[in-house]
Scaffold this motif. Structure first.
Motif, PDB file in Angstrom:
ATOM      1  N   SER A 101       0.792  -1.227   0.000  1.00  0.00           N
ATOM      2  CA  SER A 101       0.000   0.000   0.000  1.00  0.00           C
ATOM      3  C   SER A 101       0.828   1.283   0.000  1.00  0.00           C
ATOM      4  CB  SER A 101      -0.953   0.010   1.198  1.00  0.00           C
ATOM      5  OG  SER A 101      -0.215  -0.056   2.402  1.00  0.00           O
ATOM      6  N   SER A 102       2.064   1.224   0.454  1.00  0.00           N
ATOM      7  CA  SER A 102       2.868   2.454   0.470  1.00  0.00           C
ATOM      8  C   SER A 102       4.196   2.247  -0.253  1.00  0.00           C
ATOM      9  CB  SER A 102       3.123   2.928   1.899  1.00  0.00           C
ATOM     10  OG  SER A 102       4.165   2.208   2.498  1.00  0.00           O
ATOM     11  N   GLN A 103       4.679   3.330  -0.833  1.00  0.00           N
ATOM     12  CA  GLN A 103       5.955   3.286  -1.548  1.00  0.00           C
ATOM     13  C   GLN A 103       7.097   2.976  -0.584  1.00  0.00           C
ATOM     14  OE1 GLN A 103       6.978   6.933  -3.560  1.00  0.00           O
ATOM     15  NE2 GLN A 103       8.482   5.909  -4.846  1.00  0.00           N
ATOM     16  N   ALA A 104       7.053   3.549   0.596  1.00  0.00           N
ATOM     17  CA  ALA A 104       8.106   3.311   1.586  1.00  0.00           C
ATOM     18  C   ALA A 104       8.164   1.833   1.977  1.00  0.00           C
ATOM     19  CB  ALA A 104       7.890   4.171   2.819  1.00  0.00           C
ATOM     20  N   ASP A 105       7.007   1.210   2.179  1.00  0.00           N
ATOM     21  CA  ASP A 105       6.981  -0.214   2.526  1.00  0.00           C
ATOM     22  C   ASP A 105       7.513  -1.076   1.384  1.00  0.00           C
ATOM     23  OD1 ASP A 105       5.907   0.367   5.001  1.00  0.00           O
ATOM     24  OD2 ASP A 105       3.850  -0.174   4.450  1.00  0.00           O
ATOM     25  N   ALA A 106       7.121  -0.740   0.148  1.00  0.00           N
ATOM     26  CA  ALA A 106       7.593  -1.500  -1.015  1.00  0.00           C
ATOM     27  C   ALA A 106       9.109  -1.376  -1.162  1.00  0.00           C
ATOM     28  CB  ALA A 106       6.893  -1.031  -2.282  1.00  0.00           C
ATOM     29  N   ASN A 107       9.638  -0.180  -0.949  1.00  0.00           N
ATOM     30  CA  ASN A 107      11.086   0.015  -1.050  1.00  0.00           C
ATOM     31  C   ASN A 107      11.829  -0.714   0.068  1.00  0.00           C
ATOM     32  OD1 ASN A 107      11.265   1.486  -3.431  1.00  0.00           O
ATOM     33  ND2 ASN A 107      10.927   3.425  -2.388  1.00  0.00           N
ATOM     34  N   GLU A 108      11.286  -0.702   1.261  1.00  0.00           N
ATOM     35  CA  GLU A 108      11.926  -1.392   2.385  1.00  0.00           C
ATOM     36  C   GLU A 108      11.941  -2.900   2.153  1.00  0.00           C
ATOM     37  OE1 GLU A 108      14.215  -1.675   5.577  1.00  0.00           O
ATOM     38  OE2 GLU A 108      13.528   0.228   4.745  1.00  0.00           O
ATOM     39  N   PHE A 109      10.844  -3.448   1.649  1.00  0.00           N
ATOM     40  CA  PHE A 109      10.775  -4.873   1.352  1.00  0.00           C
ATOM     41  C   PHE A 109      11.755  -5.233   0.236  1.00  0.00           C
ATOM     42  CE2 PHE A 109       8.846  -8.792  -0.300  1.00  0.00           C
ATOM     43  CZ  PHE A 109       8.666  -9.485   0.871  1.00  0.00           C
ATOM     44  N   MET A 110      11.877  -4.343  -0.757  1.00  0.00           N
ATOM     45  CA  MET A 110      12.821  -4.566  -1.856  1.00  0.00           C
ATOM     46  C   MET A 110      14.245  -4.650  -1.319  1.00  0.00           C
ATOM     47  SD  MET A 110      15.255  -3.018  -3.775  1.00  0.00           S
ATOM     48  CE  MET A 110      16.016  -3.416  -5.295  1.00  0.00           C
ATOM     49  N   LEU A 111      14.588  -3.767  -0.406  1.00  0.00           N
ATOM     50  CA  LEU A 111      15.926  -3.764   0.182  1.00  0.00           C
ATOM     51  C   LEU A 111      16.197  -5.076   0.913  1.00  0.00           C
ATOM     52  CD1 LEU A 111      18.531  -2.200   0.765  1.00  0.00           C
ATOM     53  CD2 LEU A 111      17.390  -1.219   2.752  1.00  0.00           C
ATOM     54  N   THR A 112      15.228  -5.540   1.666  1.00  0.00           N
ATOM     55  CA  THR A 112      15.357  -6.816   2.384  1.00  0.00           C
ATOM     56  C   THR A 112      15.565  -7.964   1.408  1.00  0.00           C
ATOM     57  OG1 THR A 112      13.958  -5.998   4.160  1.00  0.00           O
ATOM     58  CG2 THR A 112      14.206  -8.383   3.989  1.00  0.00           C
ATOM     59  N   LYS A 113      14.767  -8.001   0.340  1.00  0.00           N
ATOM     60  CA  LYS A 113      14.874  -9.075  -0.654  1.00  0.00           C
ATOM     61  C   LYS A 113      16.201  -9.011  -1.406  1.00  0.00           C
ATOM     62  CE  LYS A 113      11.234 -11.515  -0.200  1.00  0.00           C
ATOM     63  NZ  LYS A 113      11.349 -12.918   0.170  1.00  0.00           N
ATOM     64  N   ALA A 114      16.667  -7.813  -1.718  1.00  0.00           N
ATOM     65  CA  ALA A 114      17.940  -7.658  -2.428  1.00  0.00           C
ATOM     66  C   ALA A 114      19.103  -8.160  -1.572  1.00  0.00           C
ATOM     67  CB  ALA A 114      18.147  -6.200  -2.819  1.00  0.00           C
ATOM     68  N   LYS A 115      19.100  -7.819  -0.292  1.00  0.00           N
ATOM     69  CA  LYS A 115      20.149  -8.306   0.612  1.00  0.00           C
ATOM     70  C   LYS A 115      20.114  -9.829   0.697  1.00  0.00           C
ATOM     71  CE  LYS A 115      20.261  -4.390   3.808  1.00  0.00           C
ATOM     72  NZ  LYS A 115      19.954  -4.029   5.204  1.00  0.00           N
ATOM     73  N   MET A 116      18.902 -10.387   0.792  1.00  0.00           N
ATOM     74  CA  MET A 116      18.752 -11.831   0.868  1.00  0.00           C
ATOM     75  C   MET A 116      19.287 -12.493  -0.413  1.00  0.00           C
ATOM     76  SD  MET A 116      15.261 -14.053   1.489  1.00  0.00           S
ATOM     77  CE  MET A 116      14.673 -12.831   2.630  1.00  0.00           C
ATOM     78  N   PHE A 117      18.988 -11.901  -1.555  1.00  0.00           N
ATOM     79  CA  PHE A 117      19.456 -12.425  -2.837  1.00  0.00           C
ATOM     80  C   PHE A 117      20.981 -12.406  -2.917  1.00  0.00           C
ATOM     81  CE2 PHE A 117      20.221 -11.640  -7.489  1.00  0.00           C
ATOM     82  CZ  PHE A 117      19.890 -12.914  -7.920  1.00  0.00           C
ATOM     83  N   ILE A 118      21.584 -11.307  -2.477  1.00  0.00           N
ATOM     84  CA  ILE A 118      23.048 -11.198  -2.471  1.00  0.00           C
ATOM     85  C   ILE A 118      23.645 -12.262  -1.550  1.00  0.00           C
ATOM     86  CG2 ILE A 118      24.978  -9.727  -1.751  1.00  0.00           C
ATOM     87  CD1 ILE A 118      23.206  -7.320  -2.726  1.00  0.00           C
ATOM     88  N   ASP A 119      23.070 -12.437  -0.379  1.00  0.00           N
ATOM     89  CA  ASP A 119      23.573 -13.430   0.578  1.00  0.00           C
ATOM     90  C   ASP A 119      23.399 -14.859   0.053  1.00  0.00           C
ATOM     91  OD1 ASP A 119      24.301 -11.408   2.329  1.00  0.00           O
ATOM     92  OD2 ASP A 119      22.486 -11.593   3.545  1.00  0.00           O
ATOM     93  N   GLN A 120      22.245 -15.153  -0.542  1.00  0.00           N
ATOM     94  CA  GLN A 120      21.989 -16.505  -1.033  1.00  0.00           C
ATOM     95  C   GLN A 120      22.885 -16.883  -2.209  1.00  0.00           C
ATOM     96  OE1 GLN A 120      17.764 -16.435  -1.784  1.00  0.00           O
ATOM     97  NE2 GLN A 120      17.269 -17.065   0.301  1.00  0.00           N
ATOM     98  N   THR A 121      23.228 -15.910  -3.033  1.00  0.00           N
ATOM     99  CA  THR A 121      24.113 -16.186  -4.173  1.00  0.00           C
ATOM    100  C   THR A 121      25.578 -16.023  -3.796  1.00  0.00           C
ATOM    101  OG1 THR A 121      23.980 -13.911  -4.955  1.00  0.00           O
ATOM    102  CG2 THR A 121      22.387 -15.477  -5.870  1.00  0.00           C
ATOM    103  N   GLN A 122      25.816 -15.721  -2.542  1.00  0.00           N
ATOM    104  CA  GLN A 122      27.159 -15.512  -2.009  1.00  0.00           C
ATOM    105  C   GLN A 122      27.905 -14.443  -2.824  1.00  0.00           C
ATOM    106  OE1 GLN A 122      28.788 -19.463  -1.941  1.00  0.00           O
ATOM    107  NE2 GLN A 122      27.592 -20.033  -0.162  1.00  0.00           N
ATOM    108  N   GLY A 123      27.161 -13.436  -3.265  1.00  0.00           N
ATOM    109  CA  GLY A 123      27.757 -12.321  -4.002  1.00  0.00           C
ATOM    110  C   GLY A 123      28.115 -12.639  -5.437  1.00  0.00           C
ATOM    111  N   LYS A 124      27.701 -13.789  -5.932  1.00  0.00           N
ATOM    112  CA  LYS A 124      28.072 -14.201  -7.300  1.00  0.00           C
ATOM    113  C   LYS A 124      26.924 -13.969  -8.280  1.00  0.00           C
ATOM    114  CE  LYS A 124      31.246 -17.574  -5.442  1.00  0.00           C
ATOM    115  NZ  LYS A 124      31.548 -18.983  -5.283  1.00  0.00           N
ATOM    116  N   ILE A 125      26.270 -12.839  -8.164  1.00  0.00           N
ATOM    117  CA  ILE A 125      25.124 -12.524  -9.010  1.00  0.00           C
ATOM    118  C   ILE A 125      25.534 -12.430 -10.478  1.00  0.00           C
ATOM    119  CG2 ILE A 125      23.411 -10.731  -9.545  1.00  0.00           C
ATOM    120  CD1 ILE A 125      23.514  -9.975  -6.569  1.00  0.00           C
ATOM    121  N   PHE A 126      26.681 -11.866 -10.760  1.00  0.00           N
ATOM    122  CA  PHE A 126      27.082 -11.582 -12.137  1.00  0.00           C
ATOM    123  C   PHE A 126      28.091 -12.590 -12.691  1.00  0.00           C
ATOM    124  CE2 PHE A 126      26.006  -7.484 -10.111  1.00  0.00           C
ATOM    125  CZ  PHE A 126      24.846  -7.238 -10.813  1.00  0.00           C
ATOM    126  N   ASN A 127      28.251 -13.736 -12.045  1.00  0.00           N
ATOM    127  CA  ASN A 127      29.196 -14.750 -12.532  1.00  0.00           C
ATOM    128  C   ASN A 127      28.515 -15.681 -13.513  1.00  0.00           C
ATOM    129  OD1 ASN A 127      30.951 -13.580 -10.818  1.00  0.00           O
ATOM    130  ND2 ASN A 127      31.099 -15.286  -9.409  1.00  0.00           N
TER     131      ASN A 127
END
Length: 93
Positions: free
Chosen positions: A67-93
């Motif tokens: 419902s809010s832009q701030a909530d969507a952005n905060e959730f995006m940040l959480t998901k992005a960090k999780m993605f980086i951690d799960q791929t062990q930083g090898k997103i672009f390999n």
């Protein structure tokens, strides 16, 4: 001509240019870019990293809407960090 362009909508809307400040996490830059959709905001953004002078970029859009832009952005940040951690930083390999 001004009358016709107003009637038919050919006059371009001024778009607000908002500079997004990235969030740095483990050498990556995370850009929170929630997209307005039907009165809500879709979770979206991008992750970038400078690798040997070449900027690599990963865009993502989730099916989730909030419902809010701030909530969507905060959730995006959480998901992005999780993605980086799960791929062990090898997103672009």
């Amino acid at each position: 001509m001004g009358l016709f362009s107003r009637l038919f909508g050919s006059k371009k809307k001024e778009q607000d240019t908002i500079e997004i400040q990235p969030y740095e996490y483990k050498g990556f830059l995370i850009y929170q870019e929630a997209q307005p959709e039907g009165g809500q905001y879709r979770i979206a953004g991008r992750i970038t990293k400078n690798i040997e002078g070449d900027v690599k970029e990963h865009h993502f859009i989730r099916s989730d809407v909030l419902s809010s832009q701030a909530d969507a952005n905060e959730f995006m940040l959480t998901k992005a960090k999780m993605f980086i951690d799960q791929t062990q930083g090898k997103i672009f390999n």
